[in-house]
Design an enzyme around this catalytic site. Sequence first.
Site, PDB file in Angstrom:
ATOM      1  N   LYS A  88      -0.524 -50.848  -6.471  1.00 13.02           N
ATOM      2  CA  LYS A  88      -1.439 -51.932  -6.098  1.00 13.02           C
ATOM      3  C   LYS A  88      -0.706 -53.120  -5.489  1.00 13.02           C
ATOM      4  O   LYS A  88       0.514 -53.246  -5.570  1.00 13.02           O
ATOM      5  CB  LYS A  88      -2.261 -52.366  -7.316  1.00 13.02           C
ATOM      6  CG  LYS A  88      -3.333 -51.349  -7.697  1.00 13.02           C
ATOM      7  CD  LYS A  88      -4.228 -51.843  -8.815  1.00 13.02           C
ATOM      8  CE  LYS A  88      -5.356 -50.850  -9.077  1.00 13.02           C
ATOM      9  NZ  LYS A  88      -6.216 -51.277 -10.205  1.00 13.02           N
ATOM     10  N   ARG A 114      -3.398 -44.830 -15.578  1.00 12.02           N
ATOM     11  CA  ARG A 114      -4.100 -44.197 -14.449  1.00 12.02           C
ATOM     12  C   ARG A 114      -3.199 -44.326 -13.224  1.00 12.02           C
ATOM     13  O   ARG A 114      -2.932 -45.442 -12.772  1.00 12.02           O
ATOM     14  CB  ARG A 114      -5.452 -44.875 -14.212  1.00 12.02           C
ATOM     15  CG  ARG A 114      -6.271 -44.248 -13.088  1.00 12.02           C
ATOM     16  CD  ARG A 114      -7.601 -44.962 -12.924  1.00 12.02           C
ATOM     17  NE  ARG A 114      -8.417 -44.337 -11.885  1.00 12.02           N
ATOM     18  CZ  ARG A 114      -8.345 -44.644 -10.592  1.00 12.02           C
ATOM     19  NH1 ARG A 114      -7.498 -45.594 -10.176  1.00 12.02           N
ATOM     20  NH2 ARG A 114      -9.117 -44.028  -9.708  1.00 12.02           N
TER      21      ARG A 114
END
Length: 287
Positions: free
Chosen positions: A228, A262
């Site tokens: 991210k 995740r």
Amino acid sequence: MKPVSPIYINVKGRLLDLATPQVMGILNVTPDSFYSGSRMQTEEEIAARARQIIDEGASIIDIGAYSSRPNAEHISAEEEMRRLRTGLEILNRNHPDAIVSVDTFRADVAEQCVKEYGVAIINDIAAGEMDDRMFHTVAELGVPYIMMHMQGTPQSMQKEPHYDNLIKEVFLYFARKVQQLRDLGAKDIILDPGFGFGKTLEHNYELMAHLEEFSIFELPVLVGVSRKSMIYKLLGGTPQDSLNGTTILDTVALMKGAHILRVHDVREAVEAVQITEKIKKESSYSK
């Protein structure tokens, strides 16, 4: 460090103990996810990715058909379900015993996936905010429910996110949501702080710095920081350059009590779990 107590979720009648952290591998059946390496379109690509996730040691496959990157295109429920059907049929055919989670904020999609394809877990980025039927639906379905904190929607979340007190506001948000779910009879609730969803760079690192405080809820915590912008906006580069930063943050999250990671890169996350578990074990022996 004291030994970790068992913390179970009921997955299709089997108890999955999250005291040992689990890895959730991302399977995107979208054409526009933020990390290009995760986009799987053809049946061959989907089958190969599912096999890779399992072979590298993940215990959960998280399939998603709606891109939640900032400013993502909003697609219809029909299109989302069409994409999911292709992926779920491949998963059921090739890996009938796999624990499958579906990443959706739509109650109808969640219900179809559970009833038609035996999906075991619902992963909702909106915590019921984008579909007021979601809480009732997951309570009726009786499946574990991952709810994430997000300020705004995928289309608006990064337009000047603001908090007066980030940690307090996220905690109050979850306290209210957990109570609503409990009142409806939902049992297995998993919290996702929502790294990158309606958060600035500083907000993301503040959340990580306080991650161990989520233990106050006595619920499993999922962390999703894989590739991210909180990594490459700090270090430079792109999502493609962010594997090392991902592994570092995953390791920090594990040491602060995360129960599920995740990730796009399963093998590296599995190794992070093995190493941090060894450290925790040796630490408990030395007390």
